[in-house]
Structures are given as C-alpha cells and as structure tokens.
Design a protein around this motif. Structure first.
Motif, short mmCIF file in Angstrom:
data_model
loop_
_atom_site.label_atom_id
_atom_site.label_comp_id
_atom_site.label_asym_id
_atom_site.label_seq_id
_atom_site.Cartn_x
_atom_site.Cartn_y
_atom_site.Cartn_z
N ARG A 139 0.86 -1.11 -0.11
CA ARG A 139 0.09 -0.07 0.02
C ARG A 139 0.65 1.28 0.15
N LEU A 140 2.06 1.28 0.80
CA LEU A 140 2.72 2.39 0.74
C LEU A 140 3.53 2.54 -0.53
N ARG A 141 3.94 1.56 -1.22
CA ARG A 141 4.52 1.56 -2.51
C ARG A 141 3.36 2.01 -3.51
N ALA A 142 2.44 1.62 -3.56
CA ALA A 142 1.31 2.50 -4.51
C ALA A 142 1.13 3.87 -4.12
N GLN A 143 1.09 4.28 -2.75
CA GLN A 143 0.80 5.60 -2.58
C GLN A 143 1.94 6.43 -2.89
N ARG A 144 3.14 5.99 -2.75
CA ARG A 144 4.54 6.49 -3.17
C ARG A 144 4.42 6.77 -4.68
N ASP A 145 4.19 5.65 -5.51
CA ASP A 145 4.19 5.86 -6.93
C ASP A 145 2.94 6.93 -7.36
N ALA A 146 1.94 6.75 -6.74
CA ALA A 146 0.75 7.89 -6.95
C ALA A 146 1.07 9.16 -6.78
N LEU A 147 1.83 9.39 -5.69
CA LEU A 147 2.19 10.67 -5.47
C LEU A 147 3.18 11.29 -6.22
N ALA A 148 4.20 10.49 -6.68
CA ALA A 148 5.22 10.82 -7.83
C ALA A 148 4.44 10.99 -8.98
N ASP A 149 3.42 10.32 -9.46
CA ASP A 149 2.86 10.47 -10.49
C ASP A 149 2.12 11.87 -10.55
N SER A 150 1.30 12.14 -9.63
CA SER A 150 0.61 13.55 -9.30
C SER A 150 1.65 14.59 -9.47
N LEU A 151 2.83 14.47 -8.62
CA LEU A 151 3.78 15.65 -8.83
C LEU A 151 4.14 15.82 -10.19
N ALA A 152 4.32 14.83 -10.74
CA ALA A 152 5.15 14.89 -12.27
C ALA A 152 3.95 15.38 -13.08
N ARG A 153 2.71 15.18 -12.82
CA ARG A 153 1.62 15.97 -13.85
C ARG A 153 1.35 17.48 -13.34
N HIS A 154 1.35 17.72 -12.22
CA HIS A 154 0.94 19.09 -11.58
C HIS A 154 2.14 20.20 -11.48
#
Length: 491
Positions: A381-396
């Motif tokens: 779960r932490l791994r998925a949240q880390r990757d989701a955060l990185a994706d969100s930051l890269a987009r915005h």
C-alpha cells in the motif's frame, strides 16, 4: 563526493581552497557564464546545508586564485549572490552567506481538529485495524491475569523485552532480554540515551537534514551539533570520518535505514566505514532504526550494530519503535544496548517516568507477533501511494525534482528555489499542513528549497494535497501561517 569537513555555523570563515573543493563537486549546466555558474554553485551549497548561513566567504582575490579564474568573475558572482539575497557585504567585514528576504525558516506544523485540513506534517500511518483488534483482545485476557500485581516495570514487561530481543536476534544481532529497555516511543528512548551519555557542551555528529524532534532532544540536553550532509548521493564516509576526527564528538546520531527525510539506505560498506571511524575516535553511535522495516524496493538491512568489530558492540546504541511500522498511538519504543547501560538508562528514567503502560505493552506484544501480517498489507500500500504521489507531482508540478526512495515514508522534494517556508504558509491557507525543508536543517536556513512530502495517506488524498499545493503556488506565497501561539511539531 567532497573530502574535508562540512562548514557549519561555528566555523565563521570559509577558506578559499575549501570552497573551491566544495564547488568542484557541484555540477553546472553547460553554456552558463562563469560568474553565474559560480554563484549558482554557492547558492546550491548553501541550500543543501554544505555551507551554513552567516559564514564569511573568501576574499575575491583568494577565491579567484583557488579557482584559477579572473577576479572579475568572482566579483560578478558575489554581486549576483547579493542581488538575489544569498549574500550580504559590509565594508571592512567582507561577504557572508544569507537567505533572501521572505524566505526565513518557519515551522507551520500545529495540531488542529479542523475539518478538511490535510495534515502532512505527520509522516506515520494509521493502525492496522484487524491486527490491532486481535492484539487488544489478547491483551485483555493477559491484563486480567496481572491485576493483582503493582504493575510497575521500569525496564518494560519481561515478555515484551524478550520479544524485542528475539526480533534483533532473528535479524542477525544476538540479543538477550536484559539488553532491552522498553520506552514510551523512540523519542523517549533517544532522550534518555542522550541525557545519560551526553553532557551540556558535548558535540554530537548529526546528519543534515535530520529528524527535527531528534534535534530538539539534543538541544534540551545542551549538545552542540556537528552536521554532515546527506545529499542526493547519500552519505560520504570520508566526510563522516573527517568530522569525527576533527570535531571529536562524544556521540553521533544516524538514521541509516530509509533516512528521515531523504529515504536513503546506507550501503553495508559505508556502515563498516562509519563503525571503524567511530571506534578510532571512541564516539558513541546512536542508531535510529524506526524506519528499518519499511523496505519498499530493496531487502531490509541487518542491524547496524551487527556489523560492529569485535569488542565494539557496546559502543553502539540502537533505538526503535512501533510508531512508523505499526501505530504511533501506542507510544512503544525501545533501546538495545549493553546490559549495564540498560540498567543505567532505567535508573535515569524512574524519576520522570516510573514505568510504561502495561496495557499498551501487552497490545504491543500482540502486534509484534503479527508483524509479518502487518507488513504484508502495509508495504504494497505504501509503495502504491508513493508511486501515485510521484505521478501526481509529475503531472501538476513538473519542474520539481526528487529521487524515488527505496523505503521509508516520505519524498524529499527539490523545489528549485528557496520558497519552502513561504509555500508551507500559503498551503496552510488552502487547508494543507506540510513542512518545509528548513525544519529539518541542522544548520539554520538550510534546505529552504526542499519540501518533505509523506505518502502515508490514501492516493486520492495525496492527489488533493498536490492540487492544494498547486493552488498555493498560483495564488502567491504571502499567505499568513499558523498562529505562533499554537503548538508546533513534526512527526
């Protein structure tokens, strides 16, 4: 990597050769004028904590000679640093490092029960509900069996001491229960250790950046910090060795396992180097293992003390807790050290805190027994949240930069400019509480271009947090921060 000591606030003047050596390790984009590259190098060294705030820079002629450039290049670089607010000069006093106006460090983390506020000053997960419920049920039965006893256990209840000792043994560090002290969290474990081993005025080697609550504990004891940088490349053992030999600190505090806030994992060969240096100087090593089980992309490391050379084991003190891996609400931590030191720590504890809660320790005993189940659910779960955060930051926020950490709970983000404190204040006005990098600086004013962003919340909440940060940037960075009278901390 740069050899030689890190320049901190107690070294008031930075030598020309030392600055030249530091600048040689700072990459510069091709095509930039020499004076701009020089100014950018000094700025980055200041923001990364490799040189401190209010340190006097070398005279222009001396630095020009050390760098083999013209004096005009250095003069123009210093002019640019002053223009951008990263240096100040006074006739007869020279030029010294500074931060731009409006970019002073500010702590904005504060307790609030306000609805709708996303709190990212706390980098700790919630409890594993099923395992916690089962542990509480078991603890209820065990507690009833103890109701006729006084309930005071300054060392911790025997069963939990044995369980923590067995955990160390299983990880490769043979440990007996009498080498374990159970505490009310790792913070108490650290405070007790620093208070027993350190005296006011003693030096302690620390990482820069570092966990701010640890820094606060050192200040309470009256210790003087000797910072060494943890950069994008991690630790530099040569710098640590140099700092140990030159500053002769009584203690050193390190977080080698998924360092808070950078997430770095210290390689085995560097651990061995640090141990050899500490053995040579007689420095106590205080190792913080609160993050050690949070390995997301790599295998977990064996205990730092398990690598200690023969005869040095009792020079390494290890602190840990359940807060980051299980649940901080139980306030359960421990110290692993030589049995004599454990007795001294327990004796020092009694005047302020006779014993921890028996109920919490029994619950912790049940949770420790279920660690495999907890991590089996928690790590993916932490791994998925880390990757989701990185994706969100890269987009915005595509201009921001970071390294994806192999473990731990946070991203350490490079904003590209020293706006972290102002951004944190502006974000608070948008309902987001987050900590700027200056809060983690061992030297005042460092890491003002950094932001610690935990990924302990659900992915959709992290996406909303990134959107609020974007709004804070778009609306300007002059919003008022939290009231100064409110309690301020970071976890």
């Amino acid at each position: 990597m740069v050899n030689g000591p890190v320049v901190h606030g107690m070294d008031r003047t930075l030598g020309s050769r030392q600055l030249a050596a530091l600048l040689s390790a700072v990459p510069h984009p091709d095509g930039r004028p020499g004076y701009r590259a020089l100014a950018e190098g000094v700025r980055r060294l200041l923001l990364d904590g490799r040189i401190a705030l209010h340190v006097r820079l070398p005279a222009e002629r001396e630095l020009a000679s050390a760098l083999t450039v013209s004096r005009a290049t250095v003069t123009a670089a210093y002019d640019l640093l002053r223009e951008d607010g990263f240096a100040r000069s006074r006739r007869g006093a020279g030029t010294w490092t500074e931060l731009p106006d409006g970019h002073r460090p500010a702590n904005v983390a504060s307790f609030s029960a306000e609805d709708g506020v996303i709190d990212l000053a706390i980098a700790a997960p919630g409890a594993p509900e099923a395992e916690l419920a089962a542990a509480f049920a078991e603890a209820g039965v065990l507690l009833a069996q103890r109701a006729s006893t006084p309930g005071f256990h300054p060392y911790g209840i025997p069963e939990l001491r044995a369980a923590v000792a067995e955990r160390f043994t299983r990880r490769g560090l043979p440990t007996l229960p009498d080498q374990i002290l159970i505490t009310n969290g790792a913070q108490q474990a650290l405070s007790l250790t620093l208070g027993l081993l350190g005296r006011p005025g003693d030096r302690i080697l620390v990482e820069n950046p570092l966990y701010p609550n640890a820094l606060d504990a050192m200040r309470r004891v009256g210790l003087r910090t000797a910072p060494v940088p943890v950069t994008a490349e991690g630790w530099d053992p040569e710098l640590i060795d140099s700092a140990l030999r030159q500053a002769a600190p009584r203690l050193a505090y390190l977080i080698p396992d998924f360092h808070n806030p950078t997430g770095h994992l210290m390689p085995p060969e560097q651990r061995l180097s640090v141990l050899e240096s500490a053995r040579a100087t007689g420095t106590w090593l205080v190792i913080d293992e609160t993050m050690t089980d949070l390995a997301l992309d790599v295998p977990g490391a064996p205990p730092f003390a398990s690598l200690a050379p023969r005869g040095m084991g009792e020079q390494v003190v290890t602190v840990g807790s359940l807060s980051k891996t299980h649940w901080g609400g139980l306030r359960l931590g421990w110290v692993r050290a030589g049995s004599r030191l454990i007795t001294e720590l327990a004796t020092a504890r009694v005047p302020a805190d006779k014993s921890g809660s028996v109920l919490d320790q029994l619950v912790g005993l049940g949770l420790l027994a279920r660690t495999d189940e907890v991590l089996r659910e928690r790590l993916p779960r932490l791994r998925a949240q880390r990757d989701a955060l990185a994706d969100s930051l890269a987009r915005h926020l595509p201009d921001w930069r970071w390294q994806l950490p192999p473990g731990g709970l946070t991203l350490w983000i490079d904003l590209g400019r020293p706006i972290a404190s102002s951004l944190a204040r502006a974000a608070l006005a948008q309902g987001l509480r987050i900590e700027g990098g200056a809060r983690f600086g061992a030297d005042p004013g460092t890491h003002e271009h950094r932001l610690r962003f935990p990924y302990t919340l659900p992915s959709e909440v992290l996406e909303e947090a990134v959107l609020r940060l974007t709004t804070a940037l778009d609306s300007g960075l002059n919003a008022a921060g939290a009231e100064a009278s409110r309690p301020q901390w970071v976890v």
